[in-house]
Design a protein around this motif. Structure first.
Motif, mmCIF file in Angstrom:
data_model
loop_
_atom_site.group_PDB
_atom_site.id
_atom_site.type_symbol
_atom_site.label_atom_id
_atom_site.label_comp_id
_atom_site.label_asym_id
_atom_site.label_seq_id
_atom_site.Cartn_x
_atom_site.Cartn_y
_atom_site.Cartn_z
ATOM 1 N N GLN A 158 21.121 19.719 5.742
ATOM 2 C CA GLN A 158 21.427 18.336 6.103
ATOM 3 C C GLN A 158 22.745 17.879 5.480
ATOM 4 O OE1 GLN A 158 17.821 16.580 4.706
ATOM 5 N NE2 GLN A 158 16.716 16.879 6.627
ATOM 6 N N GLY A 218 15.624 22.562 12.388
ATOM 7 C CA GLY A 218 15.077 22.467 11.036
ATOM 8 C C GLY A 218 13.822 21.625 10.982
ATOM 9 N N HIS A 219 13.825 20.497 11.661
ATOM 10 C CA HIS A 219 12.653 19.628 11.645
ATOM 11 C C HIS A 219 11.489 20.274 12.406
ATOM 12 C CE1 HIS A 219 10.767 15.843 10.782
ATOM 13 N NE2 HIS A 219 10.442 15.649 12.051
ATOM 14 N N GLU A 223 16.184 22.821 4.212
ATOM 15 C CA GLU A 223 16.595 21.793 5.166
ATOM 16 C C GLU A 223 17.462 20.732 4.497
ATOM 17 O OE1 GLU A 223 16.680 19.853 8.980
ATOM 18 O OE2 GLU A 223 16.495 21.884 8.211
#
Length: 260
Positions: A237, A193-194, A233
């Protein structure tokens, strides 16, 4: 965000795994290390302040804290471990959920912009050094060494010849694969995701500053995708923190269950 890779000689250099290797800030201490300590301070301060002056009619702050506690206690621990045995494990499950949630959310907070769990060492430490010993310890404590191994490695009701096949599989799953896969789930989600956020952000910046003509306008599309992916995201998370806590509680419940 991670260590973004700048464009070299006008060519676009996309971010990769090396972007997550952050240099030490001082004396070998890195940004992820500081974020882990900061997350503990934030969580402790949050629950201490929320429980300082509790009222029957809760304030918004108290309501949020009680909601988080309710998720850890009732939605996760009670459901996965069982109403008979869940109470001693509520602090552990709540701590795991809160800790991973805060460290994940760091990835979308301006300036901070780095999810700590995108470094495999942190989720692996939680899984192997915290969750793994706990659920095997409670199982050995309740059923004894032989009884616990029998519960975990010998599927009830299976024909005896099948034991030769299933017992090694159960051993590798319960004692080797479970703690590793527990860590990899949250690590992979946070890393991927990052990385996606970095790609869209860096690509937008490159198109805006380096591209010519109409391609500059395409940077707006890249930035728009970065914004959309930030919301996606954020959802992931929260889900990953919840999944880690649920699976941890599930392993404890399975270790305590006689008919597993």
């Amino acid at each position: 965000m991670g260590a973004l890779v700048p464009a070299a000689g006008g060519e676009f250099t996309p971010p990769g795994a090396e972007s997550f290797e952050l240099p030490p800030i001082f004396l070998g201490v890195t940004k992820p290390m500081l974020l882990v300590v900061l997350s503990v301070i934030i969580i402790a301060a949050f629950f201490m302040l929320a429980s300082r002056n509790m009222k029957v009619v809760p304030s918004k702050f108290q309501f949020v804290a009680e909601s988080v506690y309710d998720i850890g206690r009732n939605n996760i621990a009670r459901e996965q471990i069982g109403s008979k045995d869940f109470r001693p494990f509520v602090p552990l499950i709540l701590a795991l959920f809160s800790f991973i949630l805060v460290n994940n959310i760091f990835g979308i907070i301006p300036i901070v912009q780095f999810p700590t769990m995108s470094h495999i060492g942190f989720p692996l430490a939680l899984s192997v050094l915290v969750v793994y010993p706990v659920y095997h310890y409670v199982g050995f404590k309740r059923y004894g060494f032989t009884g616990y191994l029998k519960n975990q490695l010998v599927p009830p009701g299976a024909p005896k010849p099948i034991y030769l096949l299933l017992t090694p599989i159960e051993f590798f799953q319960k004692f080797l694969f479970n703690p590793i896969t527990l860590a990899i789930r949250v690590f992979a989600a946070m890393f991927a995701g990052h990385l996606i956020l970095m790609v869209f952000t860096v690509a937008g910046e490159y198109l805006l500053l380096e591209a010519g003509g109409a391609l500059k306008a395409v940077s707006a599309v890249s930035f728009a995708f970065a914004i959309v992916m930030t919301f996606v995201e954020a959802l992931i998370q929260v889900i990953q923190a919840y999944v880690f806590a649920v699976l941890s509680a599930g392993y404890i419940g399975a270790a305590l269950s006689a008919d597993h």
